[in-house]
Design an enzyme around this catalytic site. Structure first.
Site, PDB file in Angstrom:
ATOM      1  N   CYS A   1       0.816  -1.223   0.000  1.00 37.12           N
ATOM      2  CA  CYS A   1       0.000   0.000   0.000  1.00 37.12           C
ATOM      3  C   CYS A   1       0.850   1.274   0.000  1.00 37.12           C
ATOM      4  CB  CYS A   1      -0.988   0.003   1.159  1.00 37.12           C
ATOM      5  SG  CYS A   1      -0.278  -0.294   2.788  1.00 37.12           S
TER       6      CYS A   1
ATOM      7  N   ASP B   1      -7.539   5.422  -1.351  1.00 36.01           N
ATOM      8  CA  ASP B   1      -7.170   4.191  -0.652  1.00 36.01           C
ATOM      9  C   ASP B   1      -6.465   3.221  -1.607  1.00 36.01           C
ATOM     10  OD1 ASP B   1      -7.036   1.847   0.829  1.00 36.01           O
ATOM     11  OD2 ASP B   1      -8.990   2.168   1.764  1.00 36.01           O
TER      12      ASP B   1
ATOM     13  N   HIS C   1      -5.648   0.212  -1.137  1.00 37.83           N
ATOM     14  CA  HIS C   1      -5.927  -1.195  -0.830  1.00 37.83           C
ATOM     15  C   HIS C   1      -6.953  -1.818  -1.778  1.00 37.83           C
ATOM     16  CE1 HIS C   1      -4.451   0.666   2.948  1.00 37.83           C
ATOM     17  NE2 HIS C   1      -3.767  -0.466   3.047  1.00 37.83           N
TER      18      HIS C   1
END
Length: 555
Positions: free
Chosen positions: A386, A510, A512
């Site tokens: 990440c 994000d 992820h």
């Protein structure tokens, strides 16, 4: 009927940046009963560098008092007067009415998104080669040849024009083929639409035009529009043309042909002023600097040393942009029509998202970036990559702002960098080990010579106290922020902040996400969304990597 005067928000910001008494020319678009003022230049005319459709509108003057000494041209219709010493009403707009009398008028602001709803670009790219008789008087020979090209294209041997992705053909004196004779340009745009292009809302709609020789028996346009013979053994030079016109979607499609020819005429004029006595190919580059919010084109040599090219870009920027804090007019800053050069990653996926902080003020990333996340590029980094992906998003911001033409580093290149810097052992290379904010800052310095500020936050609950810090960062620098805490990393794209109530929300990207690059899905599922302060874990500490600008701009 009265005329509405509208000034772009970008123009108003640039006007305020001028701090000395001076005079310039303003330019923009005329739309029905509205005049859209988009820009100005101080030291040189830029009319031939603008898309056809842009017009010189009048004069702008900055003065230290109320005594303005304007000397408008006969064709001027607008004057802008800016009082440098006034504390309140600094800008006055003056319009020439139907009685040829100048009168003060009010104005409205607008942004480029409003133009995208009503205007479209007509873009014609082509390449011609020119045979040069001798090295002596190279410039004079090439200017004569360009003059001949203008005559052949725009007056005598008018070409056939085809709208790419459609059946539309435009011919001299023969009207339209592939679309109704009374159709609007918007109908041509709709012919180019596919399911894949319907969602492209970040860029201007563009109709790409292909130019062909007007004679059916001739395939090579060089045989008609330049002096090159297919079997010529003489020394030749190459010029890449890129002509742009700006037209309303509601305009009749039958007007496109002559407008496109006029845009080519303007591009040839732009090329002519770039011809020197040095024999080198020339290429037209089109830019859309955020500080201008309009298109502008320049012709640069393609074979000179990089330093020479970038010095040319710097001189242009000094005259036109008036801002040297970051590069805007280098070749690598050229505009990507229809997102043609951004790759598979989504561009600016936050656009369209709404926040809900009552009486809040938004402080957002300035400029374009790409969304990097897990599993992209057929690389499995699920569960450990990440921060690498957040770094790639940060790197893409510097790339898309023109600070570098380097490719976005891979996970392996990031790991190699940290090993070479001595931060990690050799076993780190090709591993699946995490990195954090400190490593991201080291990589930014290594790859881009960019320093970063590291903000330490002792717990997620403390994030609410740093609204002013984040606001200052996005106001001053506008770079995306990488934040790491616990075992997770995210990218902060902005905040919505009420300084009175201290209410604060974060615009989060994000990394992820493991699925497809589907904008609708990513926004609806919250992979790019506004998050409250409670998004941050009160039991975790956080470090924010806040990139600054390079110490010196690498022109």
């Amino acid at each position: 009927m009265s005329v509405a005067i509208k000034l772009s928000k970008a123009l108003l910001s640039r006007i305020e940046c001028v701090k000395v008494a001076t005079t310039g020319r303003i330019y923009g678009l005329v739309q029905n009963n509205a005049v859209l003022v988009l820009g100005f230049s101080l030291n040189e005319s830029v009319e031939n560098n603008l898309p056809f459709g842009f017009k010189n509108l009048g004069i702008i003057q900055w003065s230290n008092d109320t005594n303005f000494n304007l000397q408008p041209e006969e064709t001027d219709s607008v004057q802008l007067k800016y009082n440098l010493s006034s504390a309140e009403e600094k800008l006055t707009v003056v319009w020439k009415n139907k009685s040829n009398e100048w009168e003060n008028v009010s104005y409205a602001e607008f942004i480029d998104d409003e133009l995208k709803k009503e205007w479209v670009c007509l873009r014609t790219q082509f390449q011609l080669k020119y045979s040069i008789e001798s090295a002596s008087n190279y410039r004079g020979q090439l200017l004569d040849l360009l003059k001949s090209t203008r005559t052949k294209i725009c007056e005598t041997n008018k070409p056939i024009l085809k709208v790419s992705g459609t059946e539309i053909v435009l011919k001299k004196d023969k009207g339209l083929v592939g679309i109704g004779k009374n159709a609007k340009i918007n109908a041509a745009v709709q012919q180019t639409k596919t399911d894949a292009t319907q969602c492209n809302s970040n860029n201007f709609e563009t109709l790409n035009i292909k130019m062909e020789a007007g004679e059916e028996s001739v395939d090579d346009i060089n045989a008609i529009f330049s002096n090159i013979l297919l079997d010529s053994s003489k020394k030749s030079t190459q010029i890449d043309f890129d002509a742009l016109a700006f037209v309303r979607l509601s305009m009749g499609a039958n007007q496109m042909y002559e407008i496109i020819l006029k845009s080519i005429d303007r591009n040839i004029s732009c090329v002519e002023v770039s011809v020197t006595d040095v024999d080198r190919p020339l290429h037209t580059f089109t830019f859309y600097p955020k500080v201008l919010e309009h298109f502008i084109s320049f012709v640069y040599p393609t074979t000179s040393a990089d330093d020479d090219k970038d010095q040319i870009a710097q001189r242009k920027q000094n005259h036109i942009i008036l801002n040297l804090s970051r590069p805007y007019l280098r070749r690598d800053d050229a505009y990507s029509f229809n997102n043609e050069a951004t790759g598979p990653q989504l561009l600016n996926p936050h656009i369209g998202l709404k926040s809900s902080v009552k009486d809040g003020k938004q402080y957002l990333v300035k400029g374009d970036y790409l969304y990097y996340h897990y599993m992209q590029d057929n690389f499995d980094d699920n569960g450990w990559g990440c921060a690498y992906r957040s770094f790639q998003t940060l790197f893409s911001w510097f790339r898309l702002q023109g600070y570098t033409n380097k490719s976005v580093p891979t996970h392996g290149e990031i790991q190699k960098c940290l090993v070479q810097l001595g931060d990690k052992p050799a076993s780190f290379q090709n591993s699946r080990q995490w990195i954090g904010s400190t490593e991201v800052s080291m990589c930014l310095q290594y790859f881009l010579n960019v320093d970063s500020r590291i903000l330490h936050v002792t717990s997620g609950g403390e994030m609410a106290q740093h609204g002013p810090t984040f606001a200052q960062h996005f106001t001053t620098y506008g770079t995306p922020i990488m934040i790491g805490g616990g075992v997770l990393a995210h990218t902060i794209l902005g905040i919505d902040y009420n300084s009175q109530t201290n209410e604060l929300k974060f615009l989060i990207l994000d990394p992820h996400h493991t699925g497809a690059d589907d904008l609708d899905l990513i926004q609806k599922k919250g992979w790019c969304s506004w998050k409250p302060v409670t998004f941050w874990d009160k039991k975790s500490y956080y470090n924010c990597c806040m990139p600054l600008f390079p110490d010196a701009i690498d022109y």
